[in-house]
Design a protein around this motif. Structure first.
Motif, PDB file in Angstrom:
ATOM      1  N   LEU A 200       0.826  -1.211   0.000  1.00 56.69           N
ATOM      2  CA  LEU A 200       0.000   0.000   0.000  1.00 56.69           C
ATOM      3  C   LEU A 200       0.859   1.260   0.000  1.00 56.69           C
ATOM      4  CD1 LEU A 200      -2.851  -1.023   2.483  1.00 56.69           C
ATOM      5  CD2 LEU A 200      -2.861  -1.113  -0.020  1.00 56.69           C
TER       6      LEU A 200
ATOM      7  N   LEU B 280       2.217   1.715  -3.449  1.00 58.46           N
ATOM      8  CA  LEU B 280       1.133   2.151  -4.329  1.00 58.46           C
ATOM      9  C   LEU B 280       0.646   3.556  -4.003  1.00 58.46           C
ATOM     10  CD1 LEU B 280      -0.926  -1.182  -4.428  1.00 58.46           C
ATOM     11  CD2 LEU B 280       0.426  -0.191  -6.289  1.00 58.46           C
TER      12      LEU B 280
ATOM     13  N   ILE C 228      -1.376   4.641  -1.731  1.00 61.34           N
ATOM     14  CA  ILE C 228      -2.830   4.642  -1.620  1.00 61.34           C
ATOM     15  C   ILE C 228      -3.290   5.830  -0.777  1.00 61.34           C
ATOM     16  CG2 ILE C 228      -4.838   3.392  -0.730  1.00 61.34           C
ATOM     17  CD1 ILE C 228      -3.638   2.299  -3.332  1.00 61.34           C
TER      18      ILE C 228
ATOM     19  N   ASP D 264      -8.684   6.813  -4.092  1.00 58.02           N
ATOM     20  CA  ASP D 264      -8.060   5.937  -5.084  1.00 58.02           C
ATOM     21  C   ASP D 264      -8.917   4.697  -5.328  1.00 58.02           C
ATOM     22  OD1 ASP D 264      -5.840   7.459  -5.617  1.00 58.02           O
ATOM     23  OD2 ASP D 264      -4.510   6.383  -4.250  1.00 58.02           O
TER      24      ASP D 264
ATOM     25  N   LEU E  17      -8.591   0.852  -6.045  1.00 59.39           N
ATOM     26  CA  LEU E  17      -7.567  -0.179  -5.840  1.00 59.39           C
ATOM     27  C   LEU E  17      -8.153  -1.554  -6.098  1.00 59.39           C
ATOM     28  CD1 LEU E  17      -4.825  -1.300  -4.638  1.00 59.39           C
ATOM     29  CD2 LEU E  17      -5.984  -1.252  -2.410  1.00 59.39           C
TER      30      LEU E  17
ATOM     31  N   ALA F  82      -6.444  -0.497   3.329  1.00 61.70           N
ATOM     32  CA  ALA F  82      -6.787   0.368   2.200  1.00 61.70           C
ATOM     33  C   ALA F  82      -8.065   1.151   2.489  1.00 61.70           C
ATOM     34  CB  ALA F  82      -6.947  -0.465   0.932  1.00 61.70           C
TER      35      ALA F  82
ATOM     36  N   ARG G 206      -7.412   4.023   4.656  1.00 64.06           N
ATOM     37  CA  ARG G 206      -6.787   5.134   3.932  1.00 64.06           C
ATOM     38  C   ARG G 206      -7.765   5.818   2.973  1.00 64.06           C
ATOM     39  NH1 ARG G 206      -0.512   3.311   2.667  1.00 64.06           N
ATOM     40  NH2 ARG G 206      -0.143   2.248   4.661  1.00 64.06           N
TER      41      ARG G 206
ATOM     42  N   ALA H 259      -9.567   4.379   0.337  1.00 64.53           N
ATOM     43  CA  ALA H 259      -9.633   3.886  -1.035  1.00 64.53           C
ATOM     44  C   ALA H 259     -10.963   3.199  -1.319  1.00 64.53           C
ATOM     45  CB  ALA H 259      -8.487   2.916  -1.299  1.00 64.53           C
TER      46      ALA H 259
ATOM     47  N   VAL I 156     -12.166  -0.071  -2.742  1.00 67.26           N
ATOM     48  CA  VAL I 156     -11.473  -1.348  -2.893  1.00 67.26           C
ATOM     49  C   VAL I 156     -12.303  -2.339  -3.697  1.00 67.26           C
ATOM     50  CG1 VAL I 156     -10.426  -3.295  -1.701  1.00 67.26           C
ATOM     51  CG2 VAL I 156     -10.224  -0.995  -0.736  1.00 67.26           C
TER      52      VAL I 156
ATOM     53  N   ASP J 219      -6.555   3.038 -10.371  1.00 72.33           N
ATOM     54  CA  ASP J 219      -5.398   3.844  -9.984  1.00 72.33           C
ATOM     55  C   ASP J 219      -4.244   2.950  -9.549  1.00 72.33           C
ATOM     56  OD1 ASP J 219      -6.579   6.490 -10.243  1.00 72.33           O
ATOM     57  OD2 ASP J 219      -7.792   5.965  -8.488  1.00 72.33           O
ATOM     58  N   ALA J 220      -4.577   1.851  -8.866  1.00 71.65           N
ATOM     59  CA  ALA J 220      -3.536   0.995  -8.298  1.00 71.65           C
ATOM     60  C   ALA J 220      -4.032  -0.442  -8.212  1.00 71.65           C
ATOM     61  CB  ALA J 220      -3.143   1.496  -6.912  1.00 71.65           C
TER      62      ALA J 220
END
Length: 353
Positions: free
Chosen positions: A157, A160, A162, A166, A168, A185, A188, A190, A192, A234-235
């Protein structure tokens, strides 16, 4: 289990610590040589001798990882045989130089060096700066699930980058790395997406995944694009490797980011020019093999974060499946690691009485 039971177990374990080790030998599980069947042996070895900054630890639990099984089959260039397997462990410090932290009686968790003997033995040694003290309200077998899977997830992470908002994709969301990565994630911010077998969709949803795809679906890419839209991820955290890595780069936005846990395949040049991906390789072993003190200390910081998150209830660890400490049972467990088909974490319990 109630916290009072955990505290009682901790008191018993720490009360039984011998401040001076009378034993000269110990039981260990070793790989006599790399072999396809992962045939292991029970042997007696000398108790490790520690240097000035090393702790002698009585091992309680060892978490098994796919990496243990893979290299039991193929061998590793730094190993001498017979080789003691195992990378993730929890145990009680039984000998330490005066003034060194943590000291005798502390329960610690650590990830061992890939290039040296592992931790499937009654005693092991570790540098004091590479271990983390396990809080009293965490069961030691749960802590043993964390080092490899947890640090791999956190490093991925970080690589990436994150951040809030984002998109992911976490491959194999029901695996140990995937389960932990999904949770951090989401913390943070994201969005997912993940892949998993249908039987595990409920599990990864409960961990925080926003969208789950059946990894066996022949129309997987089509369904991902329909759900995500034309922009691409994005990732991506890619724990599968091979052709899946190339497929995932195709699913990324231009200049997207991918963290790979397996060796890279041969890519078509056109794909790389068209997508211009930022590719990162994740390797915990590198911290030891490169002899990087900073990287080793950072692993301890990540271990502290994992333990603190678990202690506060911000992290759920994979279900623990206990394995008996003998060569036959551990060999079967390692073969099961490679066969797949289970979502928990296999943890070897040593007889610490």
């Amino acid at each position: 289990m109630p916290n009072t039971d955990i505290l009682r177990e901790n008191i018993v374990s720490k009360t039984n610590v011998d401040k001076t080790i009378a034993a000269k030998t110990m039981r260990a599980i070793v790989l006599p040589e790399a072999n396809e069947d992962i045939r292991l042996e029970n042997i007696e070895l000398s108790v490790p001798q520690c240097s000035d900054n090393e702790l002698l630890i009585k091992v309680e639990y060892v978490g098994l990882n796919p990496l243990d099984a893979q290299y039991a089959k193929t061998g590793f260039c730094h190993w001498q045989y017979p080789h003691v397997l195992g990378l993730d462990a929890v145990g009680i410090v039984v000998d330490a130089p005066k003034g060194l932290y943590p000291n005798i009686g502390a329960r610690v968790m650590w990830h061992a060096s890939m290039g040296e003997h592992g931790v499937l033995s009654e005693y092991a040694k570790a540098p004091n700066y590479a271990v983390s003290v396990v809080p009293d309200n965490i069961r030691p077998e749960q802590a043993a699930t964390l080092p490899c899977a947890g640090m791999t997830a956190l490093i991925s992470l970080d690589k990436l980058q994150i951040a809030q908002g984002d998109t992911l994709l976490v491959e194999a969301g029901a695996g140990a790395v995937g389960q932990i990565a999904i949770q951090f994630a989401k913390l943070r911010g994201a969005d997912v997406f993940t892949t998993a077998a249908k039987c595990n969709h409920k599990l990864v949803k409960a961990l925080g995944a926003d969208v789950v795809f059946d990894y066996k679906d022949k129309k997987l890419c089509e369904k991902i694009r329909r759900e995500l839209g034309p922009q691409g991820f994005d990732a991506i955290l890619d724990s599968i490797g091979g052709e899946t890595t190339a497929r995932n780069i195709e699913l990324m936005r231009f200049c997207g980011r991918i963290a790979c846990l397996k060796p890279l395949p041969n890519f078509e040049h056109e794909l790389l020019f068209r997508k211009s991906p930022n590719i990162s390789i994740v390797s915990l072993a590198g911290a030891w093999l490169a002899n990087s003190l900073c990287a080793q200390q950072r692993m301890s910081f990540m271990s502290n974060l994992l333990l603190e998150s678990l202690a506060k209830g911000d992290l759920v660890v994979p279900e623990v499946n206990l394995i008996e400490f003998n060569s036959e049972h551990i060999s079967a467990a390692l073969n099961k690691q490679l066969a797949g088909g289970f979502t928990g974490k296999q943890v070897v319990k040593l007889n610490t009485a």
